[in-house]
Write an enzyme that holds these catalytic residues in place. Structure first.
Site, PDB file in Angstrom:
ATOM      1  N   GLY A 192       0.813  -1.209   0.000  1.00  0.00           N
ATOM      2  CA  GLY A 192       0.000   0.000   0.000  1.00  0.00           C
ATOM      3  C   GLY A 192       0.844   1.255   0.000  1.00  0.00           C
ATOM      4  N   SER A 193       0.280   2.324   0.519  1.00  0.00           N
ATOM      5  CA  SER A 193       0.913   3.642   0.474  1.00  0.00           C
ATOM      6  C   SER A 193       1.907   3.827   1.620  1.00  0.00           C
ATOM      7  CB  SER A 193      -0.156   4.729   0.556  1.00  0.00           C
ATOM      8  OG  SER A 193      -0.731   4.747   1.851  1.00  0.00           O
ATOM      9  N   PRO A 194       2.893   4.709   1.440  1.00  0.00           N
ATOM     10  CA  PRO A 194       3.827   5.009   2.533  1.00  0.00           C
ATOM     11  C   PRO A 194       3.112   5.531   3.776  1.00  0.00           C
ATOM     12  CG  PRO A 194       4.710   5.800   0.456  1.00  0.00           C
ATOM     13  CD  PRO A 194       3.306   5.344   0.175  1.00  0.00           C
ATOM     14  N   GLY A 197       1.694   2.640   5.465  1.00  0.00           N
ATOM     15  CA  GLY A 197       2.829   1.807   5.865  1.00  0.00           C
ATOM     16  C   GLY A 197       3.435   2.256   7.176  1.00  0.00           C
ATOM     17  N   GLU A 214       5.601  -3.256   1.163  1.00  0.00           N
ATOM     18  CA  GLU A 214       5.732  -3.114  -0.283  1.00  0.00           C
ATOM     19  C   GLU A 214       5.012  -1.821  -0.645  1.00  0.00           C
ATOM     20  OE1 GLU A 214       5.588  -2.574  -3.822  1.00  0.00           O
ATOM     21  OE2 GLU A 214       3.737  -3.725  -3.697  1.00  0.00           O
ATOM     22  N   CYS A 252       2.383   0.454  -8.484  1.00  0.00           N
ATOM     23  CA  CYS A 252       3.532   1.060  -7.810  1.00  0.00           C
ATOM     24  C   CYS A 252       4.795   0.984  -8.658  1.00  0.00           C
ATOM     25  CB  CYS A 252       3.758   0.395  -6.456  1.00  0.00           C
ATOM     26  SG  CYS A 252       4.038  -1.392  -6.557  1.00  0.00           S
TER      27      CYS A 252
END
Length: 416
Positions: A192-194, A197, A214, A252
């Site tokens: 997913g997104s930072p 994360g 990831e 991504c």
């Protein structure tokens, strides 16, 4: 369901009990579950295609290429190499230890939590499961609520094909995810997104749980001044496939922007314009040759990126949108402001900025001035430039004269 507390203790106790029984350590159990994944995918291919079309508007060819086909390949690869992975490896010891012998034995970690993503809601659910199962773990799969058709399909199918005592599917939104993160796991896999994360990492730290994140990033394509028509044709086809052909840019590892010399930019733009029509048709919206934006929230985010005045002025191709159908035409932008959101956020959509440089060698400094990308794609026949890209940049992967193929290359690093 997301508005209330859900008690997962019983499910987690069952998973822990199953793991502690030793059943999942056997090669027989692992093979049975992997074959179950194969059967699930093969016997429900049409239903998978329908779900992916319903969630993302994915064409059947794209759905097979990016999700179903890769899953079949990965599962067969795991089945073929399972015995080798489970076999202890002899370790060489110094002579001072004679006559002692040693070997390294791979062990499963325990109960793992897998968070799936919405852009590949079948593939990125089952792919990490293959690794977790091949390693002998029990697991909880948290499907993405943003892809409800795919989530519902997997929630119904997985209990029919896999061991319910060892593998559980949980549906729900943010609240459910937060409640799952409160529990103690032996490993967490998150795609997913930072931003999210960071939340996953913070929650895992409370239990010292190892985490695989990831995440996305702004992946550049460096395009040298290609001399021959054939080199340009190949490069443009692969650039467009790596940008628009993979979930409408919602990937991504997809190309986020292009770096090119200023003198070559007009040639590249003309080539891109001509090839877009050949690849996706005169009207991609009507031909269903490109996926849709996942939901209205993401659609409006992309729309806002385009609506900045200087960004809108940089559009040289495309730009039309259909909010009712969550469709955005493949769009090319030439030199949008570097301080604009489109050049500082991961785009995750069918918008392709082209940034011009005085000379292509400046591309390494440009890339290094920004957060490390997940992938760099460089189109060049210049060996010195290739060497510069290798030695002076850092990224998750670096490809020359192609895009995306790192995902389907025959390397499988199962992460559990």
């Amino acid at each position: 369901m997301d508005e209330r507390r859900v008690d997962f203790e019983r499910e987690l106790e069952d998973l822990r009990e199953t793991f502690n029984s030793g059943e999942t350590r056997s090669r027989k159990w692992r093979k049975t579950q992997l074959k179950g994944i194969l059967m699930l995918v093969k016997e429900n291919e049409k239903e998978i295609f329908d779900a992916l079309y319903q969630d993302l508007g994915k064409h059947q060819a794209e759905a097979f290429r990016d999700e179903v086909g890769i899953l079949l390949k990965s599962t067969n690869y795991a089945l073929a190499h399972l015995k080798k992975w489970m076999t202890p490896k002899k370790i060489q010891l110094p002579y001072v230890a004679f006559p002692t012998t040693a070997e390294m034995v791979s062990e499963p970690l325990g109960v793992v939590l897998i968070f799936s993503s919405w852009n590949f809601p079948i593939g990125l659910c089952l792919e990490p499961m293959i690794g977790a199962i091949a390693s002998g773990n029990t697991l909880v799969l948290k499907t993405s609520e943003l892809a409800p058709a795919s989530s519902s399909l997997l929630a119904n199918l997985i209990p029919m094909y896999l061991d319910n005592k060892a593998i559980k599917v949980i549906e729900g939104g943010v609240s459910i995810a937060e409640q799952l993160l409160e529990k103690k796991w032996d490993k967490i896999f998150f795609t997913g997104s930072p931003r999210v994360g960071r939340l996953v990492m913070a929650a895992a730290a409370k239990h010292l749980t190892p985490v695989i994140l990831e995440l996305g990033g702004k992946c550049p394509a460096v395009v040298d001044s290609l001399e021959t028509a054939m080199d340009r044709k190949i490069a443009v086809k692969r650039i467009l496939g790596g940008k628009f052909g993979c979930c409408c840019g919602q990937a991504c590892i997809g190309i986020d922007y292009i770096l090119v010399e200023k003198k070559f930019a007009p040639i590249l733009v003309d080539c891109l314009k001509a090839r877009i029509k050949k690849m996706f048709g005169e009207n991609p919206r009507e031909t269903n040759s490109i996926a849709r934006i996942i939901n209205k929230q993401h659609f409006l985010r992309l729309k806002s990126l385009l609506n900045e005045d200087e960004v809108k002025a940089s559009i040289v191709y495309g730009g039309s949108i259909d909010e009712d159908n969550r469709f955005i035409e493949p769009t090319i932008l030439l030199d949008p402001p570097l301080n604009a959101d489109i050049m500082n956020e991961e785009i995750f959509g069918p918008l392709l900025p082209i940034i011009t440089l005085k000379n292509i060698e400046e591309s390494t400094q440009f890339i290094n001035s920004r957060p490390k990308p997940l992938a760099i794609y460089a189109f060049t026949n210049n060996e010195a430039l290739k060497e510069n890209m290798v030695s002076k940049t850092s990224s998750g992967c670096l490809l020359f004269n192609d895009t995306i193929v790192q995902v389907i290359s025959l390397y499988h690093n199962f992460l559990f």
